[in-house]
Write an enzyme that holds these catalytic residues in place. Structure first.
Site, mmCIF file in Angstrom:
data_model
loop_
_atom_site.group_PDB
_atom_site.id
_atom_site.type_symbol
_atom_site.label_atom_id
_atom_site.label_comp_id
_atom_site.label_asym_id
_atom_site.label_seq_id
_atom_site.Cartn_x
_atom_site.Cartn_y
_atom_site.Cartn_z
ATOM 1 C CE LYS A 171 18.030 35.698 64.471
ATOM 2 N NZ LYS A 171 19.425 35.776 64.038
ATOM 3 C CE LYS A 200 22.476 26.691 59.789
ATOM 4 N NZ LYS A 200 22.589 27.381 58.497
ATOM 5 C CE LYS A 245 16.135 32.117 56.668
ATOM 6 N NZ LYS A 245 16.847 33.111 55.860
#
Ligand code: TRP
Length: 330
Positions: free
Chosen positions: A196, A114, A199
């Protein structure tokens, strides 16, 4: 009667929930609600570790609660609440941060990832994210934490922090275990099936609230391979295998049944069939979510009651911890 084991899990309201969140997490939570003592949280405090648009965060937090219920989580059986409504998470997090090493946090894969994605905004909150997560879990003395593979490292760190604390102050925390249910389907991106389903990837994911025509479009465009056989082979046919996994999870069929059903048929038949199965699976959930969202008073009663029950449990742990570290009782 034997005490039920306690479960804690949470999802960040940092994006709209997807088919992956449903099949990989919430569906399992529903299966656990009778056997365990469950707390399911909307972790809005974690969400602000990266920039959020305030109005969107608020909307998604409420929508996520409505979706928990629409997916089948019974508010009578589970404690459902919003993290920022229970101050004990932040309070315990501060104490735990003082029992966590800088080096440990530096090694967290999610932090490293991140901080690359948000290179212009690497905050202390992003760095201490795993400490808050440890507080979420430990404040309820949870036994089991259902999470995906990607969160295992955080649960391991939580255990390390808890054992360290217990070494100085015996019998404070229950050591939690990551709980990766066998049933849990790992749903991959429709556009890049080696990743994966996320969203933050609108074309590769199906949102629970997507309209049927959007769902169909996304499935028709799903990446497959240059063969024609509908066969499960994660290694060599990741796209088709992912679609098969979704199809089985949506219809309850076995892999063998699904492969037989599409034997000799091309992807032109297979892909829309998966799309339709998902449309039918999502339809009642979407409709129920919309209905719940129009009943604000009911939603409010769920999260208020949830926060009250959660606070009661959390404050017990917090009082114990404050006493052990030497704070003067109020
Ligand atoms: N970090 C988790 C994720 O991104 C969300 C989360 C926060 C969580 N606190 C938690 C999950 C406690 C399980 C238990 O998926």
């Amino acid at each position: 009667m034997e005490q039920k084991k306690r479960i804690f899990s949470g999802i960040q309201p940092s994006g709209d929930l997807t088919l992956g969140s449903y099949m990989g997490a919430i569906k399992n939570w529903v299966a656990l609600q009778d056997e365990y003592d469950c707390l399911y949280c909307i972790v809005d405090m974690h969400a602000i570790t990266v920039r959020q648009v305030p109005a969107d965060l608020r909307r998604r937090s409420l929508e996520q609660l409505a979706q928990y219920v629409a997916c089948g989580l019974d508010p009578q059986k589970n404690i459902m609440f919003i993290q920022s409504h229970v101050p004990a998470h932040a309070e315990l997090s501060w104490v735990l941060g003082c029992y966590t090493q800088f080096g440990e946090l530096s090694r967290m894969t999610q932090f490293k990832m991140k901080s690359q994605q948000h290179a212009d905004n690497i905050t202390a909150g992003l760095f201490t994210y795993p400490v808050l997560m440890a507080a979420d879990i430990l404040v309820y003395q949870a036994d089991l934490v259902p999470v995906g593979e990607d969160q295992k490292q955080h649960v391991e760190l939580c255990r390390d922090i808890a054992s360290r604390f217990n070494n100085s102050f015996p019998d404070t925390f229950t050591l939690p275990e990551p709980f990766i249910p066998k049933m849990g389907a790992r749903i991959m991106s429709l556009g890049a099936p080696e990743n994966k389903m996320s969203k933050s990837d609108p074309d590769g994911c199906v949102y629970i609230m997507d309209k049927p025509e959007d769902i169909m479009r996304k499935f028709k465009r799903a990446v497959t391979d240059c063969e024609t056989a509908v066969r499960y082979d994660r290694e060599n046919k990741p796209g088709v295998s992912n679609l098969l996994t979704i199809y089985c999870a949506a219809t309850g069929k076995t892999m063998q049944q699904a492969e037989q059903e599409f034997a000799g048929q091309g992807y032109g038949v297979f892909k829309p069939a998966v799309g339709e199965a998902v449309v039918e699976l999502m339809r009642p959930i979407r409709e129920e979510t919309t209905k719940l969202l129009s009943d604000r008073a009911y939603l409010e009663s769920i999260y208020k009651e949830g926060a009250e029950k959660a606070s009661y449990l959390a404050n017990k742990t917090l009082r114990k911890v404050y006493k052990k570290v030497g704070f003067v009782p109020r």
